[in-house]
Design a protein around this motif. Structure first.
Motif, PDB file in Angstrom:
ATOM      1  N   PHE A 148       0.840  -1.198   0.000  1.00  0.00           N
ATOM      2  CA  PHE A 148       0.000   0.000   0.000  1.00  0.00           C
ATOM      3  C   PHE A 148       0.879   1.252   0.000  1.00  0.00           C
ATOM      4  CE2 PHE A 148      -2.529  -3.342   1.863  1.00  0.00           C
ATOM      5  CZ  PHE A 148      -3.699  -3.234   1.141  1.00  0.00           C
ATOM      6  N   ASP A 171       3.894   1.387  -1.216  1.00  0.00           N
ATOM      7  CA  ASP A 171       4.508   1.473  -2.546  1.00  0.00           C
ATOM      8  C   ASP A 171       3.557   2.157  -3.517  1.00  0.00           C
ATOM      9  OD1 ASP A 171       6.760   0.257  -1.668  1.00  0.00           O
ATOM     10  OD2 ASP A 171       6.311  -1.715  -2.496  1.00  0.00           O
ATOM     11  N   SER A 192       1.027   4.144  -2.800  1.00  0.00           N
ATOM     12  CA  SER A 192       0.869   5.545  -2.404  1.00  0.00           C
ATOM     13  C   SER A 192       2.050   6.374  -2.876  1.00  0.00           C
ATOM     14  CB  SER A 192       0.728   5.595  -0.889  1.00  0.00           C
ATOM     15  OG  SER A 192       0.871   6.892  -0.435  1.00  0.00           O
ATOM     16  N   LEU A 226       4.153   5.585  -5.438  1.00  0.00           N
ATOM     17  CA  LEU A 226       4.208   5.656  -6.906  1.00  0.00           C
ATOM     18  C   LEU A 226       3.220   6.681  -7.445  1.00  0.00           C
ATOM     19  CD1 LEU A 226       4.587   1.906  -7.851  1.00  0.00           C
ATOM     20  CD2 LEU A 226       6.220   3.703  -8.264  1.00  0.00           C
ATOM     21  N   MET A 245       8.703  -3.463 -18.098  1.00  0.00           N
ATOM     22  CA  MET A 245       8.285  -2.350 -17.236  1.00  0.00           C
ATOM     23  C   MET A 245       9.366  -1.281 -17.141  1.00  0.00           C
ATOM     24  SD  MET A 245       5.459  -3.536 -15.686  1.00  0.00           S
ATOM     25  CE  MET A 245       5.219  -3.831 -13.965  1.00  0.00           C
ATOM     26  N   TYR A 270       8.442   2.357 -17.440  1.00  0.00           N
ATOM     27  CA  TYR A 270       7.253   2.863 -16.765  1.00  0.00           C
ATOM     28  C   TYR A 270       7.617   3.498 -15.433  1.00  0.00           C
ATOM     29  CZ  TYR A 270       3.896   1.138 -20.066  1.00  0.00           C
ATOM     30  OH  TYR A 270       3.153   0.956 -21.190  1.00  0.00           O
ATOM     31  N   SER A 271       6.950   4.607 -15.120  1.00  0.00           N
ATOM     32  CA  SER A 271       7.213   5.254 -13.842  1.00  0.00           C
ATOM     33  C   SER A 271       5.902   5.807 -13.303  1.00  0.00           C
ATOM     34  CB  SER A 271       8.227   6.379 -14.018  1.00  0.00           C
ATOM     35  OG  SER A 271       7.755   7.299 -14.964  1.00  0.00           O
ATOM     36  N   LEU A 318       3.202   2.787 -13.529  1.00  0.00           N
ATOM     37  CA  LEU A 318       3.810   1.651 -12.833  1.00  0.00           C
ATOM     38  C   LEU A 318       2.884   1.177 -11.717  1.00  0.00           C
ATOM     39  CD1 LEU A 318       6.379  -0.036 -12.795  1.00  0.00           C
ATOM     40  CD2 LEU A 318       7.342   1.556 -11.172  1.00  0.00           C
ATOM     41  N   TYR A 346       1.293  -2.467 -11.092  1.00  0.00           N
ATOM     42  CA  TYR A 346       1.509  -3.080  -9.772  1.00  0.00           C
ATOM     43  C   TYR A 346       0.186  -3.615  -9.223  1.00  0.00           C
ATOM     44  CZ  TYR A 346       3.923  -3.156  -5.176  1.00  0.00           C
ATOM     45  OH  TYR A 346       4.515  -3.517  -4.001  1.00  0.00           O
ATOM     46  N   ASN A 370       3.281  12.626   0.938  1.00  0.00           N
ATOM     47  CA  ASN A 370       2.794  12.087   2.213  1.00  0.00           C
ATOM     48  C   ASN A 370       3.828  11.142   2.810  1.00  0.00           C
ATOM     49  OD1 ASN A 370       2.458   9.468   1.306  1.00  0.00           O
ATOM     50  ND2 ASN A 370       0.289   9.705   0.864  1.00  0.00           N
ATOM     51  N   ASN A 416       4.021   8.044   3.378  1.00  0.00           N
ATOM     52  CA  ASN A 416       4.339   6.741   2.806  1.00  0.00           C
ATOM     53  C   ASN A 416       5.583   6.803   1.948  1.00  0.00           C
ATOM     54  OD1 ASN A 416       2.179   5.356   3.899  1.00  0.00           O
ATOM     55  ND2 ASN A 416       0.815   6.120   2.322  1.00  0.00           N
ATOM     56  N   PHE A 417       5.866   7.997   1.444  1.00  0.00           N
ATOM     57  CA  PHE A 417       7.014   8.139   0.558  1.00  0.00           C
ATOM     58  C   PHE A 417       8.295   7.717   1.253  1.00  0.00           C
ATOM     59  CE2 PHE A 417       9.783   9.792  -2.557  1.00  0.00           C
ATOM     60  CZ  PHE A 417       9.021   9.982  -3.694  1.00  0.00           C
ATOM     61  N   ALA A 428       8.990   3.854   1.514  1.00  0.00           N
ATOM     62  CA  ALA A 428       8.895   3.012   0.313  1.00  0.00           C
ATOM     63  C   ALA A 428       9.909   3.508  -0.710  1.00  0.00           C
ATOM     64  CB  ALA A 428       7.483   3.034  -0.246  1.00  0.00           C
ATOM     65  N   TRP A 431      12.665   3.272  -3.364  1.00  0.00           N
ATOM     66  CA  TRP A 431      13.250   2.296  -4.268  1.00  0.00           C
ATOM     67  C   TRP A 431      14.553   2.888  -4.783  1.00  0.00           C
ATOM     68  CZ3 TRP A 431       8.579   0.298  -7.672  1.00  0.00           C
ATOM     69  CH2 TRP A 431       7.688  -0.359  -6.822  1.00  0.00           C
ATOM     70  N   ARG A 454      13.876   4.534 -13.960  1.00  0.00           N
ATOM     71  CA  ARG A 454      12.502   5.037 -14.044  1.00  0.00           C
ATOM     72  C   ARG A 454      11.691   4.664 -12.799  1.00  0.00           C
ATOM     73  NH1 ARG A 454      12.646   8.449 -18.258  1.00  0.00           N
ATOM     74  NH2 ARG A 454      12.907   7.434 -20.264  1.00  0.00           N
ATOM     75  N   HIS A 455      12.091   3.564 -12.127  1.00  0.00           N
ATOM     76  CA  HIS A 455      11.340   3.125 -10.954  1.00  0.00           C
ATOM     77  C   HIS A 455      11.902   3.736  -9.674  1.00  0.00           C
ATOM     78  CE1 HIS A 455      10.530  -0.898 -13.268  1.00  0.00           C
ATOM     79  NE2 HIS A 455      10.132   0.172 -13.918  1.00  0.00           N
ATOM     80  N   PRO A 492      12.370   9.804 -12.286  1.00  0.00           N
ATOM     81  CA  PRO A 492      11.247  10.715 -12.053  1.00  0.00           C
ATOM     82  C   PRO A 492      11.384  11.473 -10.730  1.00  0.00           C
ATOM     83  CG  PRO A 492      10.551   8.436 -11.763  1.00  0.00           C
ATOM     84  CD  PRO A 492      11.947   8.392 -12.244  1.00  0.00           C
TER      85      PRO A 492
END
Lengths: 344, 149
Positions: A51, A53, A55, A57, A227, A230-231, A235, A239, B4, B6-7, B10, B12, B50-51, B77
């Protein structure tokens, strides 16, 4: 024809089922990651990590790469997500029958299952990146390989039902729910049904692009594969589609092979007639039991397998599905056929 | 941009070797092993910029890598944080004034993007604990972006 009130109720149920599928699918993803971490003697992320992740993305920039075909690139995540959510409407969720059960059957499910993968492949091709194009080609090869055993399993189950229960709708989940296959087969047919189940279990991780069948994504080798470009929001949509598809695949296995409810057993052995008179209690028990069965299927087909095996090469994947797994499924079909010859 | 909470949990990460001797890279990989397990903080190593939310860069900027670093940085991004791991990336270290080196990573990135968010992790190589602490500092940087700190 359905009247207009019925239509509204079905629409409401469908939307609720879709939302629930997204939440439950993401929750299963969290459980999967936690269990995989414990198997590797790690602590692992908290259960609500998927969740977070999503939020995160959603807050990221969504980039269109140079050389990408804009509308295909941004359209495919939507199509993938919509197809994955459409699947939710045609699959029984334990005690809850499919919201659109009168309008689609296993054949439709089989076709809808292809669309998210196809959308991912098209998105990969349209992103203008060679890495994504390789990933998309691998996805296409893999689809061509695993669809064959998948189709054999579903068709031979349907054939078996027409043979054993003439007059029943062979492609409806309700037929399997009314009479699970294990009660209809003799000893030979039992082995056949186990072989079909095993074939479906082997197809599941590649349907979900999970290790060892994750050659199209192959993070360490193709950098995310189809993928890769994708961003952000796109993404996140893939997901969520992946999470929903995982839940749907497990629900299909449960619906085809283990549609047994728990409440009759509870009623029989624990003698709770007072509580069991209320259908709500039976409904809750069956719902929880269904979620537990889905968890067991995902644990057996995704989590354990992805921890235990390394990634296979694409030619090996293709071989595995086209030769051993297809043969296994055909052998299962043959055994079911022999079973019907002997008289049930 | 409003982020917010959650960033922070999480992140990556994408790993870029900007000319490092592999010492830091091994320590970065060590932070992912079961012993240190950064996944419990939601940190995950991804294969594509990109991720990524965090670019983990190690090593001084060599001439050969300079255009690639620029490209990878622009491919990531927003919002993003750069984690500079090791003495060479922070100060060019033993490669100081080498003919083949364009300078430390932060100087180079500031030419591309003056607002670049950088977290420095010194050490030759830094221990995995230090890298995990750096990731925690990346949360602080993102909190600044939220306007909280």
């Amino acid at each position: 024809m359905m009247d207009i009130n019925d239509l509204y109720v079905r629409m409401l149920l469908g939307v609720l089922a879709m939302l629930a599928a997204v939440v439950v699918g993401l929750a299963y993803k969290g459980i999967d990651r936690k269990i995989a971490a414990h198997m590797q003697s790690r602590i692992g992320p908290p259960l609500r990590q998927p969740f977070r992740d999503i939020s995160k993305l959603m807050q990221k920039e969504t980039i269109t790469p140079d050389g990408a075909v804009d509308w295909i690139f941004h359209g495919m995540p939507v199509i993938g997500l919509v197809a994955a959510l459409l699947l939710v409407l045609y699959i029984p969720w334990g005690p809850l029958s499919p919201p659109l059960k009168a309008h689609g059957d296993l054949i439709l499910v089989l076709y809808l299952l292809i669309i998210p993968s196809l959308a991912m492949a098209l998105g990969g091709f349209s992103s203008g990146s060679p890495v994504a194009a390789i990933g998309a080609q691998r996805e296409m090869v893999m689809m061509m390989s695993y669809e064959f055993p998948l189709a054999i399993v579903i068709l031979s189950l349907a054939w078996f039902y027409t043979r054993v229960l003439p007059g029943s709708a062979p492609f409806a989940f309700t037929t399997m729910e009314a009479a699970p296959i294990w009660g209809l087969v003799g000893p030979i047919g039992f082995i056949g049904a186990v072989l079909l189940l095993l074939s479906l279990v082997v197809v599941t991780p590649s349907e979900l692009s999970k290790i060892p069948f994750d050659a199209p994504e192959a993070e360490t080798e193709l950098g995310g594969g189809l993928m890769a470009e994708y961003s952000g929001r796109d993404l996140a949509m893939f997901y969520i589609a992946d999470a929903v598809k995982g839940l749907v695949m497990a629900a299909i296995i449960v619906g085809l092979f283990f549609p047994h409810p728990l409440s009759p057993i509870v009623e029989k052995y624990y003698a709770l007639p007072l509580i069991m008179d209320q259908p709500v209690v039976a409904w809750i028990i069956d719902g929880l039991f269904f979620l537990f069965k889905v968890f067991l299927v995902l644990f057996a087909t995704v989590t354990t397998v992805r921890v235990a095996f390394p990634r296979l090469k694409i030619d090996k994947i293709s071989y595995i599905y086209l030769v051993p797994v297809s043969l296994m499924a055909l052998a299962g079909t043959l055994l079911l056929y022999l079973d019907t010859l002997g008289g049930v | 941009m409003k982020l917010n909470k959650n960033f922070d949990r999480a992140l990556w990460a994408f790993h870029v070797n900007t000319g490092s001797c592999n010492g830091c890279d091994i320590e970065i990989v060590a932070a992912l092993t079961p012993r240190y397990d950064v996944e419990r903080f939601g940190i995950k190593l991804v294969g594509s910029p990109r991720h990524a939310d965090v670019l983990i860069m190690a090593g001084p900027v060599t001439r050969a890598m300079a255009p690639r670093i620029k490209r990878i940085y622009n491919q990531t991004p927003d919002p993003k944080v750069v984690l500079v791991v090791g003495n060479c990336g922070n100060t060019t270290g033993v490669y100081y004034e080498s003919y083949n080196i364009l300078g430390p990573i932060d100087h180079f990135l500031k030419q591309i993007d003056p607002d670049v968010k950088i977290v420095h992790i010194p050490g030759c190589p830094p221990r995995p604990e230090a890298i995990i602490e750096g990731a925690a500092k990346a949360w602080l940087v993102l909190e600044e972006l939220r306007g909280e700190a």
